[in-house]
Each structure stands twice: as structure tokens, then as C-alpha cells.
Design a protein around this motif. Structure first.
Motif, PDB file in Angstrom:
ATOM      1  N   MET A  33       0.848  -1.190   0.000  1.00 30.07           N
ATOM      2  CA  MET A  33       0.000   0.000   0.000  1.00 30.07           C
ATOM      3  C   MET A  33       0.882   1.238   0.000  1.00 30.07           C
ATOM      4  O   MET A  33       1.870   1.306   0.736  1.00 30.07           O
ATOM      5  N   VAL A  34       0.511   2.212  -0.832  1.00 34.34           N
ATOM      6  CA  VAL A  34       1.224   3.482  -0.918  1.00 34.34           C
ATOM      7  C   VAL A  34       0.390   4.552  -0.228  1.00 34.34           C
ATOM      8  O   VAL A  34      -0.800   4.718  -0.519  1.00 34.34           O
ATOM      9  N   PHE A  35       1.033   5.260   0.699  1.00 37.03           N
ATOM     10  CA  PHE A  35       0.418   6.386   1.393  1.00 37.03           C
ATOM     11  C   PHE A  35       1.217   7.627   1.000  1.00 37.03           C
ATOM     12  O   PHE A  35       2.196   7.983   1.651  1.00 37.03           O
ATOM     13  N   PRO A  36       0.815   8.272  -0.115  1.00 39.73           N
ATOM     14  CA  PRO A  36       1.672   9.316  -0.676  1.00 39.73           C
ATOM     15  C   PRO A  36       1.608  10.622   0.104  1.00 39.73           C
ATOM     16  O   PRO A  36       0.573  11.013   0.646  1.00 39.73           O
ATOM     17  N   CYS A  37       2.749  11.281   0.150  1.00 40.37           N
ATOM     18  CA  CYS A  37       2.822  12.643   0.657  1.00 40.37           C
ATOM     19  C   CYS A  37       2.197  13.573  -0.381  1.00 40.37           C
ATOM     20  O   CYS A  37       2.346  13.359  -1.585  1.00 40.37           O
ATOM     21  N   GLU A  38       1.467  14.584   0.069  1.00 40.14           N
ATOM     22  CA  GLU A  38       0.828  15.506  -0.867  1.00 40.14           C
ATOM     23  C   GLU A  38       1.862  16.299  -1.670  1.00 40.14           C
ATOM     24  O   GLU A  38       1.623  16.645  -2.819  1.00 40.14           O
ATOM     25  N   LYS A  39       2.986  16.569  -1.052  1.00 42.70           N
ATOM     26  CA  LYS A  39       4.019  17.339  -1.738  1.00 42.70           C
ATOM     27  C   LYS A  39       4.776  16.436  -2.700  1.00 42.70           C
ATOM     28  O   LYS A  39       5.291  15.390  -2.315  1.00 42.70           O
ATOM     29  N   PRO A  40       4.836  16.778  -3.978  1.00 36.95           N
ATOM     30  CA  PRO A  40       5.572  15.932  -4.933  1.00 36.95           C
ATOM     31  C   PRO A  40       7.063  15.948  -4.651  1.00 36.95           C
ATOM     32  O   PRO A  40       7.603  16.874  -4.043  1.00 36.95           O
ATOM     33  N   GLY A  41       7.725  14.888  -5.091  1.00 35.22           N
ATOM     34  CA  GLY A  41       9.161  14.798  -4.928  1.00 35.22           C
ATOM     35  C   GLY A  41       9.612  14.387  -3.550  1.00 35.22           C
ATOM     36  O   GLY A  41      10.727  14.706  -3.132  1.00 35.22           O
ATOM     37  N   SER A  42       8.769  13.635  -2.849  1.00 32.55           N
ATOM     38  CA  SER A  42       9.115  13.229  -1.483  1.00 32.55           C
ATOM     39  C   SER A  42      10.008  11.995  -1.480  1.00 32.55           C
ATOM     40  O   SER A  42       9.909  11.133  -2.351  1.00 32.55           O
ATOM     41  N   PRO A  43      10.889  11.857  -0.478  1.00 32.87           N
ATOM     42  CA  PRO A  43      11.541  10.577  -0.237  1.00 32.87           C
ATOM     43  C   PRO A  43      10.512   9.538   0.212  1.00 32.87           C
ATOM     44  O   PRO A  43       9.389   9.878   0.596  1.00 32.87           O
ATOM     45  N   VAL A  44      10.899   8.270   0.192  1.00 26.77           N
ATOM     46  CA  VAL A  44       9.969   7.170   0.453  1.00 26.77           C
ATOM     47  C   VAL A  44      10.561   6.233   1.510  1.00 26.77           C
ATOM     48  O   VAL A  44      11.738   5.881   1.441  1.00 26.77           O
ATOM     49  N   LEU A  45       9.709   5.819   2.446  1.00 28.85           N
ATOM     50  CA  LEU A  45      10.082   4.763   3.380  1.00 28.85           C
ATOM     51  C   LEU A  45       9.221   3.547   3.085  1.00 28.85           C
ATOM     52  O   LEU A  45       7.994   3.588   3.260  1.00 28.85           O
ATOM     53  N   MET A  46       9.843   2.465   2.602  1.00 25.80           N
ATOM     54  CA  MET A  46       9.140   1.188   2.438  1.00 25.80           C
ATOM     55  C   MET A  46       9.325   0.396   3.727  1.00 25.80           C
ATOM     56  O   MET A  46      10.433  -0.011   4.054  1.00 25.80           O
ATOM     57  N   PHE A  47       8.224   0.184   4.437  1.00 22.22           N
ATOM     58  CA  PHE A  47       8.260  -0.384   5.782  1.00 22.22           C
ATOM     59  C   PHE A  47       7.552  -1.735   5.796  1.00 22.22           C
ATOM     60  O   PHE A  47       6.485  -1.891   5.202  1.00 22.22           O
ATOM     61  N   MET A  48       8.155  -2.710   6.490  1.00 23.37           N
ATOM     62  CA  MET A  48       7.583  -4.056   6.567  1.00 23.37           C
ATOM     63  C   MET A  48       7.141  -4.389   7.990  1.00 23.37           C
ATOM     64  O   MET A  48       7.853  -4.088   8.950  1.00 23.37           O
ATOM     65  N   HIS A  49       5.978  -5.005   8.099  1.00 26.99           N
ATOM     66  CA  HIS A  49       5.435  -5.419   9.390  1.00 26.99           C
ATOM     67  C   HIS A  49       6.247  -6.551   9.997  1.00 26.99           C
ATOM     68  O   HIS A  49       6.955  -7.287   9.305  1.00 26.99           O
ATOM     69  N   GLY A  50       6.129  -6.695  11.317  1.00 22.25           N
ATOM     70  CA  GLY A  50       6.717  -7.829  12.016  1.00 22.25           C
ATOM     71  C   GLY A  50       5.710  -8.948  12.178  1.00 22.25           C
ATOM     72  O   GLY A  50       4.692  -8.997  11.499  1.00 22.25           O
ATOM     73  N   GLY A  51       6.005  -9.870  13.099  1.00 21.71           N
ATOM     74  CA  GLY A  51       5.127 -11.004  13.332  1.00 21.71           C
ATOM     75  C   GLY A  51       5.849 -12.331  13.287  1.00 21.71           C
ATOM     76  O   GLY A  51       5.256 -13.352  12.936  1.00 21.71           O
ATOM     77  N   ALA A  52       7.140 -12.323  13.633  1.00 21.42           N
ATOM     78  CA  ALA A  52       7.935 -13.557  13.719  1.00 21.42           C
ATOM     79  C   ALA A  52       7.969 -14.337  12.413  1.00 21.42           C
ATOM     80  O   ALA A  52       8.117 -15.562  12.421  1.00 21.42           O
ATOM     81  N   TRP A  53       7.818 -13.642  11.286  1.00 19.47           N
ATOM     82  CA  TRP A  53       7.840 -14.239   9.944  1.00 19.47           C
ATOM     83  C   TRP A  53       6.670 -15.216   9.727  1.00 19.47           C
ATOM     84  O   TRP A  53       6.622 -15.906   8.716  1.00 19.47           O
ATOM     85  N   THR A  54       5.708 -15.255  10.661  1.00 22.25           N
ATOM     86  CA  THR A  54       4.546 -16.143  10.532  1.00 22.25           C
ATOM     87  C   THR A  54       3.222 -15.391  10.561  1.00 22.25           C
ATOM     88  O   THR A  54       2.179 -15.983  10.269  1.00 22.25           O
ATOM     89  N   ASN A  55       3.242 -14.119  10.911  1.00 23.97           N
ATOM     90  CA  ASN A  55       2.019 -13.332  11.038  1.00 23.97           C
ATOM     91  C   ASN A  55       2.255 -11.903  10.560  1.00 23.97           C
ATOM     92  O   ASN A  55       3.390 -11.474  10.406  1.00 23.97           O
ATOM     93  N   GLY A  56       1.168 -11.189  10.394  1.00 23.30           N
ATOM     94  CA  GLY A  56       1.262  -9.767  10.097  1.00 23.30           C
ATOM     95  C   GLY A  56       0.633  -9.376   8.778  1.00 23.30           C
ATOM     96  O   GLY A  56       0.452 -10.210   7.872  1.00 23.30           O
ATOM     97  N   TYR A  57       0.299  -8.085   8.688  1.00 25.15           N
ATOM     98  CA  TYR A  57      -0.378  -7.538   7.513  1.00 25.15           C
ATOM     99  C   TYR A  57       0.160  -6.136   7.242  1.00 25.15           C
ATOM    100  O   TYR A  57       0.470  -5.378   8.172  1.00 25.15           O
ATOM    101  N   LYS A  58       0.210  -5.777   5.989  1.00 26.94           N
ATOM    102  CA  LYS A  58       0.668  -4.439   5.621  1.00 26.94           C
ATOM    103  C   LYS A  58      -0.252  -3.366   6.182  1.00 26.94           C
ATOM    104  O   LYS A  58       0.181  -2.247   6.476  1.00 26.94           O
ATOM    105  N   GLU A  59      -1.531  -3.681   6.348  1.00 33.38           N
ATOM    106  CA  GLU A  59      -2.496  -2.706   6.854  1.00 33.38           C
ATOM    107  C   GLU A  59      -2.147  -2.227   8.260  1.00 33.38           C
ATOM    108  O   GLU A  59      -2.520  -1.116   8.659  1.00 33.38           O
ATOM    109  N   GLN A  60      -1.432  -3.055   9.030  1.00 39.03           N
ATOM    110  CA  GLN A  60      -1.091  -2.684  10.403  1.00 39.03           C
ATOM    111  C   GLN A  60      -0.199  -1.454  10.470  1.00 39.03           C
ATOM    112  O   GLN A  60      -0.197  -0.742  11.477  1.00 39.03           O
ATOM    113  N   MET A  61       0.581  -1.211   9.431  1.00 36.19           N
ATOM    114  CA  MET A  61       1.561  -0.136   9.478  1.00 36.19           C
ATOM    115  C   MET A  61       1.015   1.206   9.009  1.00 36.19           C
ATOM    116  O   MET A  61       1.738   2.207   8.983  1.00 36.19           O
TER     117      MET A  61
END
Length: 279
Positions: free
Chosen positions: A46-74
Motif C-alpha cells: 500500500m502506498v500512502f503518498p505525501c501531498e508534496k511531490p518529490g518526497s523521499p519514500v520509506l518502504m516499511f515491513m510489518h513484524g510477526g515472527a515471519w509467521t504473522n502480520g499484515y501491511k495494513e497494520q503499518m
């Protein structure tokens, strides 16, 4: 994506269930743009864009011991990051025990390539993409930043990852590293995956800057591993800052990330801004 659209995940212990519910409550009402990078529902971001164009990006991954988790949590990270001038990309990946290493690493590498490809769609900087994550997600983020064998396969430059911000991450899976059990995502005993899955042993001559964070009350072996990773990476010429989040255990190291009286968000945005200005 609806949570029930994902493949079934491992049953959660009570503490993890409460953590999941807390994250989902904080994410409620925060909308993003969803994309798939593979056929499995977990191969999505999922992309949550900054309104200002030309922003840097943080691609972030959820935890969950490699057995659980969802991108929506972040999603709860998006409002303060957007307000500070950053786009957030939250990525899911396939989980153990059905999928073992390197499936999850291949997934986050593909997610990064998808993020790279969406730059024009959302107006963010392709040349300023950072990786980050909590716990298992922090491990995968660090592995993306230290390994150099995946970028060319996806048509990306070797220095595509401009910096890494792992929170409470594991950096070493080899015997004696402090983990009480062998994580199931590594696969069966006897498979030589511990070294390839350990960011500590993937540090080479080209490592982007790191901000390694952990809680003051985090799991002891993760604090030790974070400091050891920083020491080894610095010895090889990398720029690594460490951040101990006062009063945070493993769970609260993430939950405190957006609190104004805790240092992570300010440190993270300052770190990414400084790196982005040098590009």
C-alpha cells in the motif's frame, strides 16, 4: 484489502493478539493505494503518498515472527510521515511455515521493485527510497540494504536502497546469536540458510546508512545484535546510528514510533532528510 482475504496465519498468543488489534485500531480510517506484486494476496503493498511531490519514500515491513502480520497494520505511520514530507509504502510478504527462506526475502525485493516502478504514478523520488520495518520486518529491511545479489535481477541499480531504519530487528541467526529457538522461516535444520539470512554476514563494501533502533527493555539479544551490527558495519566504512527508545519493550518500540515524546519519528525523518539531501 480485507484481512480475511489473506491466507490463514498462525494462531496468535494473547500478547500478539492484543498487539495486532492495537495496530489495526490505530490504522482505522487511514486510506492508501493498494497494489499487487505477485499472485498471492500477501504479495501486495500500500502506498500512502505525501501531498508534496518529490518526497523521499520509506518502504516499511510489518513484524510477526515471519509467521504473522499484515501491511495494513503499518498505516498508522503514514500521517506523521506524510506531514514530515515522506511517502510511506507498507509491504506484506508470504509467511512461514508454508513459505520458508528465501521466499519472504524474494517478496520484499519484488515489493521494492514495485515501489521503484510506482514513482511516476505517485510523484515520489525514485532515487530516495529507504527500507525499514519492525522485528521480522526490520530484519528483511536490513537484508535488502546489505545484500547486493537482488537488484540487478530486477533492473535496479546496486545502490537503489538509500538507507535503512530497522526497529527491534534480528541481524544474526547463526548458533550462539542469542535466539532461544530457530525461526521456522529458515526452514528445516541442516539447510544452510542462517548466514544468507543474517544481515550481519552480508555487510560488504557498499552499505547504505543505517538507523538501528531498539527498546531499552527489548529482548536482550536484539540489543546486543543491533550494537554488533553497527560496530561491524562501521568498521567496513558504513554510516550507522543507533537509537535506544527509553521505556520501550519489543512491542512498544513500534507503538511508540509516532509519539512526540519518544525519539523515533523525529530521528527517522531527520536521518532520511539528511541522506536525501546528499543524493
Amino acid at each position: 484489502m480485507r484481512i480475511d482475504a489473506y491466507p490463514p496465519q498462525e494462531p496468535l498468543p494473547e500478547v500478539a493478539r492484543i498487539f495486532h488489534e492495537t495496530l489495526m485500531a490505530r490504522a482505522e480510517g487511514i486510506e492508501g493505494h493498494e497494489y499487487s506484486y505477485g499472485a498471492d494476496p500477501s504479495q501486495s503493498l500500500m502506498v500512502f503518498p505525501c501531498e508534496k511531490p518529490g518526497s523521499p519514500v520509506l518502504m516499511f515491513m510489518h513484524g510477526g515472527a515471519w509467521t504473522n502480520g499484515y501491511k495494513e497494520q503499518m498505516a498508522f505511520l503514514a500521517p506523521p510521515l506524510n506531514a514530515a514530507g515522506f511517502t510511506l509504502v507498507s509491504a506484506s510478504y508470504r509467511l512461514a511455515p508454508k513459505y520458508v527462506f528465501p521466499a519472504n526475502f524474494d517478496d520484499v525485493a519484488d515489493a521494492f521493485a514495485k515501489t521503484w516502478g510506482l514513482a511516476e504514478t505517485h510523484g515520489y523520488r525514485r532515487d530516495a527510497i529507504f527500507t525499514g520495518g519492525h522485528s521480522a520486518g526490520g530484519h528483511l529491511a536490513a537484508l535488502l540494504a546489505t545484500r547486493t545479489d537482488w537488484q540487478g535481477q530486477r533492473g535496479l541499480p546496486a545502490n537503489a536502497v538509500k538507507g535503512c531504519l530497522p526497529i527491534s530487528a534480528t541481524f544474526d541467526f547463526t548458533p550462539g546469536s542469542g535466539s532461544s529457538v530457530r525461526p521456522r522461516f529458515l526452514g528445516p535444520e541442516g539447510v544452510f540458510s542462517e548466514v544468507k539470512a543474517s544481515p550481519l554476514f552480508q555487510i560488504g563494501e557498499r552499505v547504505p546508512p543505517f538507523l538501528v533502533a531498539y527498546g531499552s527493555d527489548d529482548f536482550a539479544h536484539l540489543k546486543v545484535q543491533g550494537e554488533k551490527f553497527a560496530m561491524v558495519a562501521r568498521a567496513k566504512g558504513a554510516s550507522v546510528d543507533t537509537l535506544e527508545i527509553d521505556g520501550a519493550d519489543h512491542v512498544n518500540a513500534l507503538l511508540m514510533a509516532t509519539q512526540t515524546d519518544k525519539p523515533w519519528m523525529a530521528a527517522a525523518t531527520r536521518f532520511m532528510s539528511a541522506v536525501a539531501k546528499r543524493i
